[in-house]
Write an enzyme that holds these catalytic residues in place. Sequence first.
Site, PDB file in Angstrom:
ATOM      1  N   ASN A 172      33.557  14.756-107.388  1.00 31.48           N
ATOM      2  CA  ASN A 172      32.960  14.580-106.066  1.00 31.48           C
ATOM      3  C   ASN A 172      33.852  13.616-105.281  1.00 31.48           C
ATOM      4  OD1 ASN A 172      31.388  14.033-103.846  1.00 31.48           O
ATOM      5  ND2 ASN A 172      29.767  12.969-104.981  1.00 31.48           N
ATOM      6  N   LYS A 194      33.656  12.779-102.313  1.00 38.45           N
ATOM      7  CA  LYS A 194      32.910  12.068-101.256  1.00 38.45           C
ATOM      8  C   LYS A 194      33.685  12.139 -99.939  1.00 38.45           C
ATOM      9  CE  LYS A 194      30.519   9.376-104.714  1.00 38.45           C
ATOM     10  NZ  LYS A 194      29.903   8.124-105.111  1.00 38.45           N
ATOM     11  N   HIS A 252      22.530  14.426-103.721  1.00 40.48           N
ATOM     12  CA  HIS A 252      23.222  13.236-104.218  1.00 40.48           C
ATOM     13  C   HIS A 252      22.516  11.990-103.684  1.00 40.48           C
ATOM     14  CE1 HIS A 252      26.331  10.203-104.701  1.00 40.48           C
ATOM     15  NE2 HIS A 252      26.841  10.992-105.626  1.00 40.48           N
ATOM     16  N   GLU A 291      23.526   9.390-102.372  1.00 41.44           N
ATOM     17  CA  GLU A 291      23.988   8.908-101.060  1.00 41.44           C
ATOM     18  C   GLU A 291      23.369   9.734 -99.935  1.00 41.44           C
ATOM     19  OE1 GLU A 291      28.135   9.016-102.073  1.00 41.44           O
ATOM     20  OE2 GLU A 291      27.811   7.326-103.429  1.00 41.44           O
ATOM     21  N   GLU A 333      21.918  10.671-112.252  1.00 40.24           N
ATOM     22  CA  GLU A 333      22.643   9.642-111.519  1.00 40.24           C
ATOM     23  C   GLU A 333      21.796   8.374-111.462  1.00 40.24           C
ATOM     24  OE1 GLU A 333      24.649   9.627-107.078  1.00 40.24           O
ATOM     25  OE2 GLU A 333      22.784  10.681-107.411  1.00 40.24           O
ATOM     26  N   GLY A 353      28.365   1.310-108.053  1.00 37.27           N
ATOM     27  CA  GLY A 353      29.050   0.205-107.403  1.00 37.27           C
ATOM     28  C   GLY A 353      28.818  -1.143-108.053  1.00 37.27           C
ATOM     29  N   SER A 406      30.111   6.027-112.301  1.00 43.79           N
ATOM     30  CA  SER A 406      31.150   5.212-112.956  1.00 43.79           C
ATOM     31  C   SER A 406      31.711   5.844-114.225  1.00 43.79           C
ATOM     32  CB  SER A 406      30.621   3.811-113.263  1.00 43.79           C
ATOM     33  OG  SER A 406      30.134   3.204-112.097  1.00 43.79           O
ATOM     34  N   GLY A 465      34.726   8.200-107.979  1.00 40.70           N
ATOM     35  CA  GLY A 465      36.007   7.509-107.787  1.00 40.70           C
ATOM     36  C   GLY A 465      37.144   8.004-108.681  1.00 40.70           C
TER      37      GLY A 465
HETATM   38  P1  PGA Z   1      31.358   7.077-109.128  1.00 42.31           P
HETATM   39  O1  PGA Z   1      30.461   8.028-108.233  1.00 42.31           O
HETATM   40  O2  PGA Z   1      31.906   7.934-110.259  1.00 42.31           O
HETATM   41  O3  PGA Z   1      32.416   6.586-108.210  1.00 42.31           O
HETATM   42  O4  PGA Z   1      30.455   6.008-109.650  1.00 42.31           O
HETATM   43  C1  PGA Z   1      29.568   8.865-108.854  1.00 42.31           C
HETATM   44  C2  PGA Z   1      28.740   9.532-107.809  1.00 42.31           C
HETATM   45  O5  PGA Z   1      27.988   8.816-107.122  1.00 42.31           O
HETATM   46  O6  PGA Z   1      28.848  10.765-107.626  1.00 42.31           O
END
Ligand code: PGA
Length: 260
Positions: A9, A11, A94, A96, A166, A172, A213, A235
């Site tokens: 992803n 983002k 998601h 977010e 998730e 973060g 993460s 990330g």
């Molecule tokens: P992250 O993001 O791997 O940077 O923690 C995961 C996500 O929220 O899709």
Amino acid sequence: MRIPLVAGNWKMNKTVAEARDLVFKMAIQLREIRGVEKVLCPPFPALVAVSSLLVGTDIGLGAQNMHWEAKGAFTGEVAPNMVKEFCNYVIIGHSERRTYFGETDESVNKKVRAAQASDLTPIVCVGETLEQYESNQTGEVVARQMKLGLADTDPAQAARLVVAYEPVWAIGTGRASTADNAEGVVRDLIRPALTELFGADAAQSIRVLYCVSVTAANAAEYFARPEIDGALVGGASLKVDDFIEIAKAARASLMSKSMN
Ligand code: PGA
């Protein structure tokens, strides 16, 4: 045996030129990792360019969101058939989207049903916030998100669904949920909810990913768990070597799971 799935992803990162560059660097190595479903989810503007770079590879393409309506006066939105022109997957719900853009279990449900109607594989995200985690509401929240988010979805397409767990409280913070905790949520909450919705056979076919993460260093630990079928990676999916290592870890877990 469920085929592991590793989805990146991206983002809100990468212009079209940057997306091309990342795919150029990643695709050759990624396509060599067999037996694992690999999916890239760039931002909307990069989907056309990335889809043409992926032609002839076994790497899938996904959108990060979409609207449920087929067309019309919805300024700024993208319809399922527009996504389907380039993609086979779509991330839905998601955290977010839920936190910053007001997505609810009801809108998630409309999107999941629209994705299925357009022959897209939805990657449906569920998980509890920090406040919910600290007040021991994980069970209630995840059960509700599963039940409402997947209500009245197409039973014929159930086995194709993908769920991503998730734990929002871990985003973060640098403190990923432990593999024990993640596996427990999948085993005790997500898989039983799937069984209730779709029956035991379909529930056993549905991939459940861990999200938050995931890195090259910790991926193998999650993938070793029988209940965890891959990852939705944020990330680390923007870093070529890390994403390749994560896909390789999924491949290695497949081999060890098939021996058990
Ligand atoms: P992250 O993001 O791997 O940077 O923690 C995961 C996500 O929220 O899709």
